[in-house]
Design a protein around this motif. Structure first.
Motif, mmCIF file in Angstrom:
data_model
loop_
_atom_site.group_PDB
_atom_site.id
_atom_site.type_symbol
_atom_site.label_atom_id
_atom_site.label_comp_id
_atom_site.label_asym_id
_atom_site.label_seq_id
_atom_site.Cartn_x
_atom_site.Cartn_y
_atom_site.Cartn_z
ATOM 1 N N MET A 1 38.285 29.798 10.669
ATOM 2 C CA MET A 1 38.620 30.862 9.728
ATOM 3 C C MET A 1 39.574 30.354 8.643
ATOM 4 S SD MET A 1 36.696 33.266 10.713
ATOM 5 C CE MET A 1 37.168 34.561 9.565
ATOM 6 N N LYS A 2 40.511 29.486 9.052
ATOM 7 C CA LYS A 2 41.465 28.964 8.058
ATOM 8 C C LYS A 2 40.744 28.214 6.947
ATOM 9 C CE LYS A 2 45.557 26.960 8.855
ATOM 10 N NZ LYS A 2 46.588 26.172 9.591
ATOM 11 N N GLU A 3 39.730 27.453 7.344
ATOM 12 C CA GLU A 3 38.988 26.696 6.338
ATOM 13 C C GLU A 3 38.336 27.665 5.341
ATOM 14 O OE1 GLU A 3 36.013 23.951 7.815
ATOM 15 O OE2 GLU A 3 36.186 22.772 5.962
ATOM 16 N N LEU A 4 37.786 28.747 5.895
ATOM 17 C CA LEU A 4 37.155 29.735 5.025
ATOM 18 C C LEU A 4 38.190 30.423 4.125
ATOM 19 C CD1 LEU A 4 34.292 30.967 4.621
ATOM 20 C CD2 LEU A 4 35.077 32.866 6.021
ATOM 21 N N TRP A 5 39.351 30.741 4.713
ATOM 22 C CA TRP A 5 40.387 31.439 3.940
ATOM 23 C C TRP A 5 40.875 30.595 2.759
ATOM 24 C CZ3 TRP A 5 43.261 32.691 9.122
ATOM 25 C CH2 TRP A 5 42.636 33.785 9.740
ATOM 26 N N THR A 6 40.888 29.275 2.918
ATOM 27 C CA THR A 6 41.365 28.444 1.802
ATOM 28 C C THR A 6 40.493 28.671 0.555
ATOM 29 O OG1 THR A 6 40.046 26.562 2.515
ATOM 30 C CG2 THR A 6 42.343 26.563 3.209
ATOM 31 N N TYR A 7 39.233 29.029 0.785
ATOM 32 C CA TYR A 7 38.362 29.330 -0.353
ATOM 33 C C TYR A 7 38.422 30.809 -0.709
ATOM 34 C CZ TYR A 7 36.228 24.748 0.525
ATOM 35 O OH TYR A 7 36.003 23.407 0.691
ATOM 36 N N LEU A 8 38.343 31.657 0.333
ATOM 37 C CA LEU A 8 38.214 33.108 0.128
ATOM 38 C C LEU A 8 39.445 33.707 -0.551
ATOM 39 C CD1 LEU A 8 35.811 34.868 0.872
ATOM 40 C CD2 LEU A 8 36.921 35.426 3.029
ATOM 41 N N ARG A 9 40.582 33.043 -0.421
ATOM 42 C CA ARG A 9 41.804 33.590 -1.048
ATOM 43 C C ARG A 9 41.620 33.758 -2.558
ATOM 44 N NH1 ARG A 9 45.001 29.380 -3.275
ATOM 45 N NH2 ARG A 9 44.039 27.375 -2.826
ATOM 46 N N HIS A 10 40.682 33.004 -3.153
ATOM 47 C CA HIS A 10 40.455 33.146 -4.596
ATOM 48 C C HIS A 10 39.847 34.493 -4.953
ATOM 49 C CE1 HIS A 10 41.490 28.996 -5.565
ATOM 50 N NE2 HIS A 10 40.893 28.661 -4.429
ATOM 51 N N SER A 11 39.355 35.212 -3.953
ATOM 52 C CA SER A 11 38.795 36.546 -4.207
ATOM 53 C C SER A 11 39.889 37.598 -4.362
ATOM 54 C CB SER A 11 37.881 36.969 -3.066
ATOM 55 O OG SER A 11 36.577 36.467 -3.261
ATOM 56 N N PHE A 12 41.161 37.191 -4.165
ATOM 57 C CA PHE A 12 42.259 38.169 -4.207
ATOM 58 C C PHE A 12 43.243 37.833 -5.308
ATOM 59 C CE2 PHE A 12 40.472 37.930 -0.036
ATOM 60 C CZ PHE A 12 40.354 39.269 0.350
ATOM 61 N N SER A 13 43.822 38.884 -5.889
ATOM 62 C CA SER A 13 44.810 38.643 -6.947
ATOM 63 C C SER A 13 46.123 38.179 -6.311
ATOM 64 C CB SER A 13 45.021 39.904 -7.762
ATOM 65 O OG SER A 13 45.353 40.960 -6.900
ATOM 66 N N LEU B 1 31.806 30.252 -1.281
ATOM 67 C CA LEU B 1 32.880 30.468 -0.301
ATOM 68 C C LEU B 1 34.032 31.232 -0.948
ATOM 69 C CD1 LEU B 1 33.088 26.940 1.396
ATOM 70 C CD2 LEU B 1 31.678 28.894 2.059
ATOM 71 N N ARG B 2 34.289 30.926 -2.216
ATOM 72 C CA ARG B 2 35.364 31.634 -2.934
ATOM 73 C C ARG B 2 34.981 33.081 -3.180
ATOM 74 N NH1 ARG B 2 38.096 27.266 -6.620
ATOM 75 N NH2 ARG B 2 38.656 28.994 -7.966
ATOM 76 N N ASN B 3 33.725 33.285 -3.531
ATOM 77 C CA ASN B 3 33.236 34.627 -3.842
ATOM 78 C C ASN B 3 31.833 34.772 -3.264
ATOM 79 O OD1 ASN B 3 32.240 36.969 -4.926
ATOM 80 N ND2 ASN B 3 32.226 36.237 -7.054
ATOM 81 N N PRO B 4 31.741 35.264 -2.020
ATOM 82 C CA PRO B 4 30.424 35.334 -1.367
ATOM 83 C C PRO B 4 29.401 36.153 -2.148
ATOM 84 C CG PRO B 4 32.187 35.736 0.214
ATOM 85 C CD PRO B 4 32.822 35.733 -1.136
#
Ligand SMILES: Cc1cc2nc3c(=O)[nH]c(=O)nc-3n(C[C@H](O)[C@H](O)[C@H](O)COP(=O)(O)O)c2cc1C
Length: 285
Positions: free
Chosen positions: A273-285, A228-231
């Motif tokens: 989407m918010k649930e996903l973003w809590t993980y996906l945000r780790h893909s961004f600096s 989820l953090r990095n698909p």
């Protein structure tokens, strides 16, 4: 024994449903298996599967990927009943959930709650192996309270021809926190000839390399939150470049559009989407 290391996507109830899996498989192919979030047998209901469960298992929602359904129960009759229905949909493998730590599940002696009754687990496995002509794998924690409980549990698992033993080396009480018990996992590897898959806290390709180096006997690694953090994690482990932002964007937007189609209201889509973003945000600096 598998010849090459297998990389699996973990079941994450409420997140890795068929919509997620389809988009993930399209933009980030390469997972050897996807495990479907748990199905709960409904022996007293006319419906075999809930709407969510049915959508999750329909072959047209799982094209081109290998998916394994998972069942959560401590009653062997209910497990067999549900597994036979899954077989009718074309599945040849089922996974037993012996890891769910949530209070409502554990209080009913299911998931990781069932681990407090090793004799019950033994009886359950004996019956389902007797009744089913399918591959059966187990996803387990180390025990309820103390990692040493796993010594007894492993003696039981070793009695059965499990297709795979997927171990998340935490106890039920630890939920998703604390460091996994790597030493008990190592001990387990010495004491079994079953194919063992490691699961827990593999969030980067370096984490994965470390696990493979430390435990060379394993046949697979299952990843949940790391994907989820990095698909693109499995691709990176296999030597691909880090996925560029456009691919991530396409994956994200397709998921968003699919949830909008599937769900009745904006609020639900937003929460999803918010649930996903809590993980996906780790893909961004
Ligand atoms: C939101 C959420 C839902 C989960 N749902 C399931 C499930 O349906 N079945 C299951 O066996 N494990 C479930 N798990 C556990 C994961 O499959 C996995 O074992 C755990 O997250 C540890 O692996 P990870 O560190 O790679 O995420 C869930 C975990 C989370 C955080």
């Amino acid at each position: 024994m598998e010849e090459t290391m297998q990389y699996y996507v973990a079941p994450l109830e409420g997140i890795t449903g068929y919509i997620f899996r389809s988009a993930h498989h399209k933009y980030f192919p390469g997972a050897d298996k996807y495990f479907i979030p748990f199905i709960e047998p409904k022996p007293n209901s006319k419906k075999i599967f809930s709407a969510r469960e049915l959508n999750d298992i329909l072959p047209e929602h799982n094209r081109g990927m290998r998916t394994v359904p998972q069942i959560l129960t401590n009653k062997w009759e209910d497990f067999v009943w549900t597994a036979k229905h899954l077989q009718e949909y074309g599945y040849d493998e089922v996974n037993i959930n012996l890891g769910c730590p949530s209070k409502t599940v554990v209080s009913k002696k299911r998931g990781a709650g069932f681990l407090a009754d090793p004799e019950g687990v033994d009886d359950f496995l004996a019956h389902i192996f007797d009744a089913l002509d399918m591959k059966i794998s187990v996803k387990t924690r180390l025990g309820r309270e103390d990692p040493v409980e796993f010594r007894w549990l492993l003696e039981i698992y070793n009695k059965y021809p499990l297709a795979e033993l997927i171990i998340h080396p935490r106890t039920q009480k630890e939920f998703y926190g604390f460091t996994p018990h790597y030493e008990m996992f190592a001990e387990a590897l010495e004491e079994t000839s079953l194919p063992v898959c490691y699961n827990g806290d593999v969030n980067t390709k370096e984490d994965c390399r470390e696990i493979e180096k430390r435990f060379p006997q394993i046949t697979g690694v299952m990843m949940g939150r790391g994907i989820l953090r990095n698909p693109g994690l499995i691709g990176e482990i296999r030597g691909e470049e880090k996925a560029d932002i456009r691919r991530l964007r396409s994956f994200h937007d397709e998921l968003y559009a699919a949830y909008q189609q599937e769900m009745p209201g904006d609020t639900q889509v937003l929460f999803k989407m918010k649930e996903l973003w809590t993980y996906l945000r780790h893909s961004f600096s």
